[in-house]
Design a protein around this motif. Structure first.
Motif, PDB file in Angstrom:
ATOM      1  N   ARG A 101      -3.704   3.067  -0.035  1.00 24.56           N
ATOM      2  CA  ARG A 101      -4.239   2.565  -1.299  1.00 24.56           C
ATOM      3  C   ARG A 101      -3.410   1.378  -1.775  1.00 24.56           C
TER       4      ARG A 101
ATOM      5  N   THR B 153       5.833  -1.195   8.227  1.00 19.15           N
ATOM      6  CA  THR B 153       6.128   0.040   7.499  1.00 19.15           C
ATOM      7  C   THR B 153       7.359  -0.158   6.629  1.00 19.15           C
TER       8      THR B 153
ATOM      9  N   ASP C 195       6.265  -2.322  -5.866  1.00 21.77           N
ATOM     10  CA  ASP C 195       6.118  -0.948  -6.361  1.00 21.77           C
ATOM     11  C   ASP C 195       6.965  -0.040  -5.482  1.00 21.77           C
TER      12      ASP C 195
ATOM     13  N   LEU D 221      -1.364  -0.977  -4.000  1.00 22.20           N
ATOM     14  CA  LEU D 221      -0.536  -0.846  -5.202  1.00 22.20           C
ATOM     15  C   LEU D 221      -0.299  -2.204  -5.862  1.00 22.20           C
ATOM     16  N   ARG D 222      -0.001  -3.210  -5.063  1.00 22.88           N
ATOM     17  CA  ARG D 222       0.247  -4.561  -5.562  1.00 22.88           C
ATOM     18  C   ARG D 222      -0.324  -5.546  -4.537  1.00 22.88           C
TER      19      ARG D 222
ATOM     20  N   ALA E   4       6.704   2.881  -4.795  1.00 24.06           N
ATOM     21  CA  ALA E   4       5.902   3.833  -4.020  1.00 24.06           C
ATOM     22  C   ALA E   4       5.293   3.206  -2.774  1.00 24.06           C
ATOM     23  N   ALA E   5       5.493   1.900  -2.572  1.00 27.90           N
ATOM     24  CA  ALA E   5       4.895   1.214  -1.431  1.00 27.90           C
ATOM     25  C   ALA E   5       5.483   1.726  -0.123  1.00 27.90           C
ATOM     26  N   ARG E   6       4.587   1.953   0.865  1.00 23.86           N
ATOM     27  CA  ARG E   6       5.013   2.399   2.186  1.00 23.86           C
ATOM     28  C   ARG E   6       4.528   1.475   3.305  1.00 23.86           C
ATOM     29  N   GLN E   7       3.659   0.530   2.965  1.00 23.82           N
ATOM     30  CA  GLN E   7       3.181  -0.434   3.946  1.00 23.82           C
ATOM     31  C   GLN E   7       3.099  -1.810   3.286  1.00 23.82           C
TER      32      GLN E   7
ATOM     33  N   GLN F 149       0.837  -1.195   0.000  1.00 24.41           N
ATOM     34  CA  GLN F 149       0.000   0.000   0.000  1.00 24.41           C
ATOM     35  C   GLN F 149       0.876   1.250   0.000  1.00 24.41           C
ATOM     36  N   ASP F 150       0.318   2.329  -0.558  1.00 21.02           N
ATOM     37  CA  ASP F 150       1.038   3.602  -0.513  1.00 21.02           C
ATOM     38  C   ASP F 150       0.802   4.271   0.836  1.00 21.02           C
ATOM     39  N   SER F 151       1.292   5.504   0.999  1.00 23.65           N
ATOM     40  CA  SER F 151       1.206   6.188   2.295  1.00 23.65           C
ATOM     41  C   SER F 151      -0.228   6.479   2.701  1.00 23.65           C
TER      42      SER F 151
END
Length: 704
Positions: A534, A597, A578, A536-537, A580-583, A529-531
């Protein structure tokens, strides 16, 4: 009078009848009269029982008008109840005998073949082959003769089946020899048989006995493309007494070699045998890999094993394991070896030496990697087959074999043989030895006397990795909807316990091609998930099939149904990543069971030099990293080298150290284009690299 026996098997049939079948028999000379008689029959309704309304069992024989040495037998079979319609499933069998009166023989003219000597057929095999299957197998396992495809550049055995009529009145033959001509284009090669044979009637030939056929070995370099075989047999002491020429065309297909990254394991851990020495704990070398893989090269549908590279690693963890726990600690060793695959498509094979005490587990394999003991060719073949997705053959007798987990439910049941029998007759191309399905067992089982079944052999034909050039276009679909390119892959390494506790080791992400999947589907999914939360993969998590044997009905099969899974789940899986992934979140169904995280990737700076120690030259690799570990844990590192084709391969097992020495001689003549170090602080992966710039050789003018 010449007598032949055979049978028609009629598989399960419904809403049709009568069913026809046909067979032909070749006799050594002209047939004057022939008839066929019934020796027995069997008939059964499939499924529910029914009253017998009508049974049709018919046999007819005819002498072939175009070839009066051949007799054709036609059979007809049908079964129905009182309904008057063929509306129920049924099956059956007709056993029959053919009686043929043959024309009398006159002595042949000089230069003419004898009429009482004929090559009836030829079995063409490279390790296993379908041939006369209906004589020893039940109907579901009967396949056409010589229907297993031939592999180019693989030695091939030709078994000639000879019919000799000793009652013909001609001069008797005590021993037969012969020649086999191999015609390829304008080139003809003549080879001799492995041994002579005592001639007999073809009906008396026992396929299980090597001496009942005249056997030839076509060498590897003659097993290519399309070739014509011309065989002739003759009296071993009087070559003027010979048969007609038997001719057959063979087509050898090109299959890829098995690409293997060799990893020698230097063991420094606690599980050693009482008689272990430093030499029996040291990492095996190239010669050890070559000799150990000889059995794999013989068993697999490949021209050869191609050892693409060799590195050694140190391993200090426990390895003693119990076969009742699956791979046990050997699964951890497999995971360590698997990480050396890098972005290669090669199979990674780790070999350990004879001084290790591994308990009752000889090896482990899956997900593109395998580990085994040096010198144990059968184990390596077994685990390499696991590496490309093959499951176990079943065991139905614990006095013969251990009961394996991860059993292939589709493995053929060869009626009358052991559950893991090879089913067909195998042949060793080294010496012509015949492997009898009555006592030879498939390499994917746990029984002794290992060979390979047609089922496993044919399945491997589509599982061996193809060889690609660097950066080649890799379109894999006729419609062009998938192009095989490197993309960012996160290589997860974790266990999930029965209590759903997730233990995720520091994992790495880098560009790689699509990765092989583990065998067992689970109820767990991973989501990046992004920050803002959402997605992402995401990917469904799959577990290794060699975990502990305690099972529950929490797994999902391919159709969404339940299947047994093993606790704890061992997951080594490449999933799309991805940047952009943050979680990273792991779900069981809809419930969150783990969240982590993803912080910034650490920076890595790499320096590579050369040092000489005890007259050996080493790559001296050192690196600095600004990344911190996950919590109070140190950062983990992977060190990889890039070959001349641009493929990244592991140089050592993951480490928390910040330096590594690698003997330059270990990589032999291979070009090292670059070396890189990957650093993970949990998930985010940093990378530092060093590019090898070879020093140019001095020119002639400069030397002067």
């Amino acid at each position: 009078m010449d007598i032949r026996t055979s049978a028609f098997d009629f598989p399960r049939t419904g809403e049709a009848g009568p069913i026809g079948a046909q067979a032909s028999f070749t006799f050594p000379r002209r047939v004057l009269r022939a008839t066929v008689g019934m020796a027995g029959y069997a008939a059964a309704f499939e499924g529910d029982d029914h009253h017998l309304g009508r049974l049709t069992v018919e046999l007819r024989s005819n002498i072939d008008a175009a070839d009066d040495t051949r007799v054709t037998v036609d059979g007809s079979f049908a079964l129905r109840d009182w309904s008057g319609e063929f509306d129920d499933d049924y099956s059956g069998r007709i056993d029959y005998v053919v009686l043929a009166e043959l024309a009398p023989l006159a002595p042949p003219f000089p230069g003419d073949p004898r009429g009482d000597l004929i090559v009836v057929d030829a079995e063409i095999t490279q390790v296993i082959q379908h041939f006369r299957s209906d004589r020893h197998l039940d109907d579901p396992n009967v396949f056409p003769d010589n229907s297993i495809r031939l592999v180019a550049d693989k030695a091939t055995v030709v078994r000639l089946y000879v019919d000799y009529d000793a009652s013909s009145g001609l001069a008797p033959i005590a021993n037969l020899s012969g020649t086999l001509d191999i015609v390829s284009g304008a080139v003809t090669q003549t080879i001799s048989p492995l041994a002579s044979m005592v001639p007999r009637r073809d009906a008396q030939t026992d396929r299980a006995l090597r001496e009942h056929t005249l056997n030839f070995v076509i060498p590897e370099d003659s097993s290519r493309g399309e070739v014509i075989l011309r065989a002739r047999v003759f009296d071993a002491v009087d070559t003027t007494q010979f048969s007609q020429v038997f001719e057959r065309t063979l087509v050898f297909e090109t299959f890829p070699a098995l690409p293997v990254m060799a990893v020698g394991i230097n063991y420094t851990g606690p599980d050693v045998r009482d008689d272990a020495t430093p030499a029996t704990l040291a990492a095996p070398g190239m010669a050890d890999f070559v000799s150990t893989l000889a059995f794999t090269e013989k068993m697999f549908p490949i021209p050869n094993v191609n050892i693409t590279s060799l590195v050694t690693i140190d391993y200090d963890d426990e390895v003693e394991s119990d076969i009742n726990d699956g791979c046990g600690k050997m699964g951890d060793l497999l995971g360590t070896v698997r990480e050396l695959r890098g972005d290669s498509d090669d199979i990674v094979l780790g070999l350990f030496n004879t001084g290790l005490n591994t308990g009752s587990v000889g090896g482990c394999g899956g997900g593109g990697a395998a580990v085994g003991r040096v010198g144990s060719g059968g184990t390596s073949a077994h685990e390499l087959a696991h590496a490309v997705g093959r499951q176990h053959a079943p065991c139905d007798n614990v006095t013969r074999c251990a009961t394996p987990a991860n059993t292939d439910d589709n493995y053929p049941h060869y009626s009358g043989y052991d559950s893991d029998s090879i089913g067909e007759f195998g042949v060793d191309t080294a010496n012509g030895a015949v492997k009898d399905p009555a006592n030879a067992h498939d390499i994917m089982g746990y029984s002794g006397n290992r060979w390979i079944s047609p089922y496993t052999y044919k399945a491997l034909m589509s599982r061996i990795p193809a060889t690609f050039g660097a950066d080649a276009a890799r379109a894999s679909s006729d419609h062009g909807d998938w192009i095989r390119v490197k993309q960012q892959v996160l290589f997860l390494k974790m266990t999930i316990g029965r209590d759903q506790a997730v233990r995720l080791q520091p994992s790495f992400h880098f560009a790689a091609y699509p990765q092989p999947r583990a065998e067992l589907a689970t109820r767990f999914t991973v989501e990046l998930q992004d920050s803002g939360g959402r997605m992402l993969r995401h990917a469904c998590l799959r577990a290794e099939a060699h975990g502990a044997p305690c099972t529950s009905q929490d797994g999902l099969d391919e159709d969404g149904g339940h299947q047994d899974v093993m606790w704890p789940l061992h997951i080594y899986q490449g999933v799309p990543f991805d940047p952009a992934a943050r979680q990273l979140v792991i779900y069981e169904g809809e419930r969150t069971v783990y969240r982590q995280t993803i912080g910034p990737a650490p920076e890595v700076h790499v320096a590579v030099g050369e040092i000489i120690d005890n007259d050996r030259v080493y790559w001296d690799i050192r690196w600095e990293s600004g990344g911190q570990g996950c919590g109070d844990k140190p950062a983990h590192y992977l060190v990889q080298w890039q070959d001349a084709l641009g493929t990244w391969r592991g140089l050592a097992a993951r480490t928390t150290a910040r330096s590594l020495r690698v003997a330059k001689a270990l990589l032999g003549e291979q070009q090292v284009r670059a070396i890189r170090v990957l650093a993970s602080n949990g998930i985010a992966t940093g990378m530092g690299s060093w590019v090898n710039t070879p020093v140019p050789s001095p020119s002639i003018d400069a030397a002067q």
